[in-house]
Write an enzyme that holds these catalytic residues in place. Sequence first.
Site, PDB file in Angstrom:
ATOM      1  N   LYS A 213       0.860  -1.185   0.000  1.00  0.00           N
ATOM      2  CA  LYS A 213       0.000   0.000   0.000  1.00  0.00           C
ATOM      3  C   LYS A 213       0.891   1.228   0.000  1.00  0.00           C
ATOM      4  O   LYS A 213       2.066   1.177   0.375  1.00  0.00           O
ATOM      5  CB  LYS A 213      -0.883   0.012   1.246  1.00  0.00           C
ATOM      6  CG  LYS A 213      -2.164   0.817   1.087  1.00  0.00           C
ATOM      7  CD  LYS A 213      -3.233   0.065   0.330  1.00  0.00           C
ATOM      8  CE  LYS A 213      -4.539   0.831   0.295  1.00  0.00           C
ATOM      9  NZ  LYS A 213      -5.615   0.080  -0.352  1.00  0.00           N
TER      10      LYS A 213
ATOM     11  N   HIS B 296     -17.778   7.066  -3.874  1.00  0.00           N
ATOM     12  CA  HIS B 296     -17.836   6.298  -5.111  1.00  0.00           C
ATOM     13  C   HIS B 296     -18.334   4.874  -4.879  1.00  0.00           C
ATOM     14  O   HIS B 296     -19.326   4.438  -5.457  1.00  0.00           O
ATOM     15  CB  HIS B 296     -16.460   6.293  -5.765  1.00  0.00           C
ATOM     16  CG  HIS B 296     -16.528   6.242  -7.255  1.00  0.00           C
ATOM     17  ND1 HIS B 296     -15.409   6.265  -8.057  1.00  0.00           N
ATOM     18  CD2 HIS B 296     -17.576   6.158  -8.102  1.00  0.00           C
ATOM     19  CE1 HIS B 296     -15.772   6.194  -9.325  1.00  0.00           C
ATOM     20  NE2 HIS B 296     -17.079   6.137  -9.373  1.00  0.00           N
TER      21      HIS B 296
END
Length: 345
Positions: free
Chosen positions: A80, A181
Amino acid sequence: MAVFDSVSFDNHEQIVHCHDEETGLKAIIAVHNTNLGPAFGGCRMWNYDSDKEALNDVLRLSRGMTYKNALAGLSMGGGKSVIIADPKNIKDREALFRAFGRAVHKLGGSYYSAEDVGVGTADIMIAYQETPFVAGLEGKSGDPSPFTALGTYLGIKAAIKHQRGFDSLKGIKISVQGVGHVGYYLCQRLHEEGAELFITDINQDNLNKVATDFGATIVAPEDIYGLDVDVYAPCALGATINDETIPQLKASIVAGCANNQLAELRHGDKLKELNILYAPDYVINAGGIINVSFENDYDATASTAKVEKIYDTLLTIFKRADEENRTTNVVADEMARAIIEGAAK
């Protein structure tokens, strides 16, 4: 900052602090484990209060990606990245993400980045101009959000199935924390099946759109935990299951698409004590990375079929947790570690 002694360190293979003076880029890339393949995981941009907070977040997120990819059956390790910045206040976004792309490229393919909170596919396309080590590209697998939402929707159905013996969501009351989203697509699916929605978000435009499109009831952020609902779906930032919020919960299921929902491991024990079924976050929200795994020779049908397996994976975890009288998050961790350790042999 103490890294190796951090509770979030968990034997990470590589942690890289990145800085570009010209653009002001400040980023951290964490490669947790590459037993199953190169580390894949998105880039999050957030206005962290401190470097320490950013480091802890990227360590927790990258570990989660390792476990997520393992239980999803992907030939990918876990990693990440985070960019320390306010995503709404970037002077030159193209220059920033070109610099980020160059930083990723220096890792030589041990880490592939993609979009995440505060970062969109357009940003990743900019980084792509500097490195091939990015995924979720426009024209290939594209926006992973609808697939993350699909997996979360199916995970909620699996939790209802395990707890009640049926998986219809008609009339089921669901509180959704975060309707950006992914949250929007999730609410769309839940609404289409007849669920009653209660929503909160820090963005009023997001709230208005979901309320208008799906008849959802808007509630204040501080009220979302105590609602008398069947399912609490955390879909924003992590650590919302903590000492302050758990006593407020009336939902019998926690199932959402946020990462790192448990502030600490012990909070999984507390949910179990209260007979609240928890869908481990990195299992239920794996739809996006599953879709990204089909990046080359993209096939939406094949991607969807693999995302749909999240339903059965969660049912297996729930059943095993009941049989062994253990928490779902611990069972999921053990299953993931077995896959990861097996790949190292």
